[in-house]
Design an enzyme around this catalytic site. Sequence first.
Site, short mmCIF file in Angstrom:
data_model
loop_
_atom_site.label_atom_id
_atom_site.label_comp_id
_atom_site.label_asym_id
_atom_site.label_seq_id
_atom_site.Cartn_x
_atom_site.Cartn_y
_atom_site.Cartn_z
N LYS A 185 -15.41 23.80 -19.59
CA LYS A 185 -15.85 25.17 -19.84
C LYS A 185 -16.50 25.79 -18.59
O LYS A 185 -16.70 25.10 -17.59
CB LYS A 185 -16.81 25.19 -21.04
CG LYS A 185 -16.22 24.57 -22.32
CD LYS A 185 -15.06 25.39 -22.90
CE LYS A 185 -14.19 24.59 -23.85
NZ LYS A 185 -14.73 24.35 -25.16
C1 LIG Z 1 -14.63 23.92 -26.57
C2 LIG Z 1 -14.54 24.87 -27.69
C3 LIG Z 1 -15.37 24.78 -28.82
C4 LIG Z 1 -16.26 23.60 -29.09
O1 LIG Z 1 -17.11 23.26 -28.09
P1 LIG Z 1 -17.63 21.74 -27.95
O2 LIG Z 1 -18.73 21.87 -26.97
O3 LIG Z 1 -16.46 20.95 -27.41
O4 LIG Z 1 -18.07 21.27 -29.27
C5 LIG Z 1 -15.31 25.78 -29.76
N1 LIG Z 1 -14.45 26.80 -29.65
C6 LIG Z 1 -13.61 26.91 -28.60
C7 LIG Z 1 -12.70 28.08 -28.53
C8 LIG Z 1 -13.61 25.95 -27.61
O5 LIG Z 1 -12.76 26.04 -26.59
#
Ligand SMILES: *Cc1c(COP(=O)(O)O)cnc(C)c1O
Length: 378
Positions: A185
């Site tokens: 991310k």
């Molecule tokens: C990565 C992601 C999540 C969840 O995040 P985590 O930190 O992996 O639990 C939720 N929604 C979207 C669109 C994502 O890409």
Amino acid sequence: MGEKAYIPYAKQSVDEDDIREVVQVLRSDYLTTGPKIEEFEHTVAEYVGAKYAVAVSNGTAALHAACFAAGIGRGDEVITSPVTFAASSNCVLYCGGTPVFADIDARTYNIDPEDIRRKITCRTKAIIPVHLAGQPCDMDEIHRIAEENHLIVIEDGAHALGAGYKGKKIGALSDMTTFSFHPVKPVTTGEGGMILTDSEQLYQKLLLFRSHGITRDADFLKEDQGPWYYEQQCLGYNYRITDIQCALGISQMRKLDLFLAKRRELARRYHEALSDCGDIIVPYQSEEVDSGWHLYIIQVLRHDRREFFEKMREKGIGVNVHYIPVYRHPYYREHGYKDTHCVNAEKLYKHMLSLPLYPSLSFEDQKYVIDSVRQAAG
Ligand SMILES: *Cc1c(COP(=O)(O)O)cnc(C)c1O
């Protein structure tokens, strides 16, 4: 051709400054629930322009907490996009609610406000728009729909930290916005997440939910039995994040704008090189939004996507598919979504492919990806 190192679709950027900050916490008195949590929350809240922030253990926990704070429960319907990671709708299920999938706009790949309108019933309680690939959804229209129908808006901003919408940052627009700090991310804490809100009331609920539903805050205790006293006031979880993680997050936030600038430049280069490539559809770019470029999603129209995918992987290029429409997963099929079918989401799924995009991707490696894509599409 010489052996080329594998180029993943995404990758964290962690440098010596980040490492130093983390090590400092390891030498300090607090590994968790110490001063770094609030500092990280404050940093992100200030960056996006929101009043309150609650950092939690991951982005999925952030979505779960937001659904809890929104009061979603049995019988409530929540409208979201099928073109997302499963967590965007799983969070509704955690609370006993029912996710309802609205189709995407074939141009932007984000949830289509027109289809949101069609999916609203007397049970609809909230909308969870997902800013796919970091490109903000049509938030003005979504807020209009929410207002007209008294719905809560929880933005899944997992891809969109730093993205802009009409002069504001994602995180400062809706009742709540969630972020994820998973390594792929925009910034990372290893695992981590956050909920942003301007509502003091939601903020207090989020704080409770993060830590077992327990409070020690004298302003909120129902009675006072002594200085040791605390109360569990609702059923929360242990969704806390550590100071170790938050130190990394604070350090990463200092570089977010640099990360975004590099992502933007890489996207611009993909665009330039692939726009005229007959078989490829490049992502839509609107003047009104400032995408965070979390993903660069192309569509491969005439070539077989599977073959294309395998060809890229053989060349050491970590292409990926974001995403399999959520309702297609066996769990969803077996739990009431057997007949769910979103035409645009299905069409996109058939052709979509994410190309490598991350701040440390060199222009040279990107050129190799571009050449490979053009070759395969030729
Ligand atoms: C990565 C992601 C999540 C969840 O995040 P985590 O930190 O992996 O639990 C939720 N929604 C979207 C669109 C994502 O890409």
